[in-house]
Design an enzyme around this catalytic site. Sequence first.
Site, short mmCIF file in Angstrom:
data_model
loop_
_atom_site.label_atom_id
_atom_site.label_comp_id
_atom_site.label_asym_id
_atom_site.label_seq_id
_atom_site.Cartn_x
_atom_site.Cartn_y
_atom_site.Cartn_z
N SER A 148 -4.45 -26.06 17.38
CA SER A 148 -3.51 -26.27 18.48
C SER A 148 -4.10 -25.69 19.75
O SER A 148 -4.97 -24.80 19.70
CB SER A 148 -2.19 -25.56 18.17
OG SER A 148 -1.34 -25.50 19.31
N TYR A 161 3.10 -18.21 15.89
CA TYR A 161 2.32 -19.45 15.78
C TYR A 161 0.92 -19.24 16.37
O TYR A 161 -0.09 -19.66 15.78
CB TYR A 161 3.05 -20.57 16.51
CG TYR A 161 2.42 -21.94 16.35
CD1 TYR A 161 2.45 -22.60 15.14
CD2 TYR A 161 1.81 -22.57 17.44
CE1 TYR A 161 1.89 -23.86 14.99
CE2 TYR A 161 1.25 -23.82 17.30
CZ TYR A 161 1.30 -24.47 16.08
OH TYR A 161 0.73 -25.72 15.94
N LYS A 165 -2.78 -19.73 14.55
CA LYS A 165 -3.80 -20.67 15.02
C LYS A 165 -5.05 -19.95 15.53
O LYS A 165 -6.16 -20.47 15.39
CB LYS A 165 -3.21 -21.60 16.09
CG LYS A 165 -2.14 -22.54 15.55
CD LYS A 165 -2.67 -23.42 14.41
CE LYS A 165 -1.64 -24.43 13.95
NZ LYS A 165 -2.15 -25.28 12.84
#
Length: 256
Positions: A148, A161, A165
Site C-alpha cells: 500500500s 495498518y 505494510k
Amino acid sequence: MTGTLPPSPGFRVDGQRALVTGAGRGIGLAAAAALARAGAHVTLAARSEAQLIEARDLIRAEGGACDHLVLDVTDSAAVTRSLGALAPFQILVNNAGLNRPRPLVEVEDEDIDAVLDLNVKATLYVTRAVARGLVEAGLPGSIITVSSQMGVVGSPRRTLYCASKHAVEGMTKALAWELGAAGIRVNTVCPTFIETAMTAGMFADPDFRGWVTQRIALGRLGRTEEIMGAIVFLASEASSLVTGSALMLDGGWSAA
C-alpha cells in the site's frame, strides 16, 4: 549505420504457474485475470469457495487456465501442507489483507491480532512455502506482495495498518537479498485508495472521499484495472532487473 537493436523484453508468462491469495474479488481477482490473460496457469486461493468458483469460471470463460484452492492463509500448518503438496509456483501474488482504521488509542488487541495475522504473518507463511518450492526445484520466480502507499508513508487512523505494510516492505527488501542468487525476485505494488465493492461504503461519505482525492495528485481514486499492468510487469521478464522494490501505484500520494 551498423549493429542491431536490443531485443524487447516479454510481458508474457506463458506456461508459468501462478498463485494469487485473496483472489475471489477485487484486486486479487484482477491480478489473477491479468496473469491468466498473459498466459499463466492461475490458482486462486481464499477461504470462500463460492467466490473462488465464480472467479475461476469467469477466467475459464475467457479461455484462461485456472483452478482454485480453499485455504486459510493465516493457518501456518495448512499453508505448509497445502502448498507443499503442489508443484512449485513461479509467480506468487500475496493479496490477502485487511484494515481496521481507527486511532491507536481505540484499537483493541483483537484488531492488532487480526491485522498482523493476515497482513504480515500470512504473507510470511505463503511466501515461505512458495520460496521453499522454488528453491528445492531450482526454479526462478517472482514474488509480488500487494502492499500500500501506507507502506511508505503514515496516515491518521492507520497506525496499525501502516505498521503491517511497513513490515511487508522490510520483508521484501530482506528477502530480495536472500533469494536473489536463486533467480527469485521479490517486490511490492503500493496502490492508493482503489474503488471496489469493499470500499464503496467508505467513499459514500463525501468528506472522506474529498480528503482522499485532495491527497492524490491525479485528483481521483484508483481503479482495480490500474493494478493489473503492474502485476504482469513484475511477474514477467520485462522486470528482470527489478527486485527489492516498491512500485508506487498511488497517483502521486507519496510524492507530496
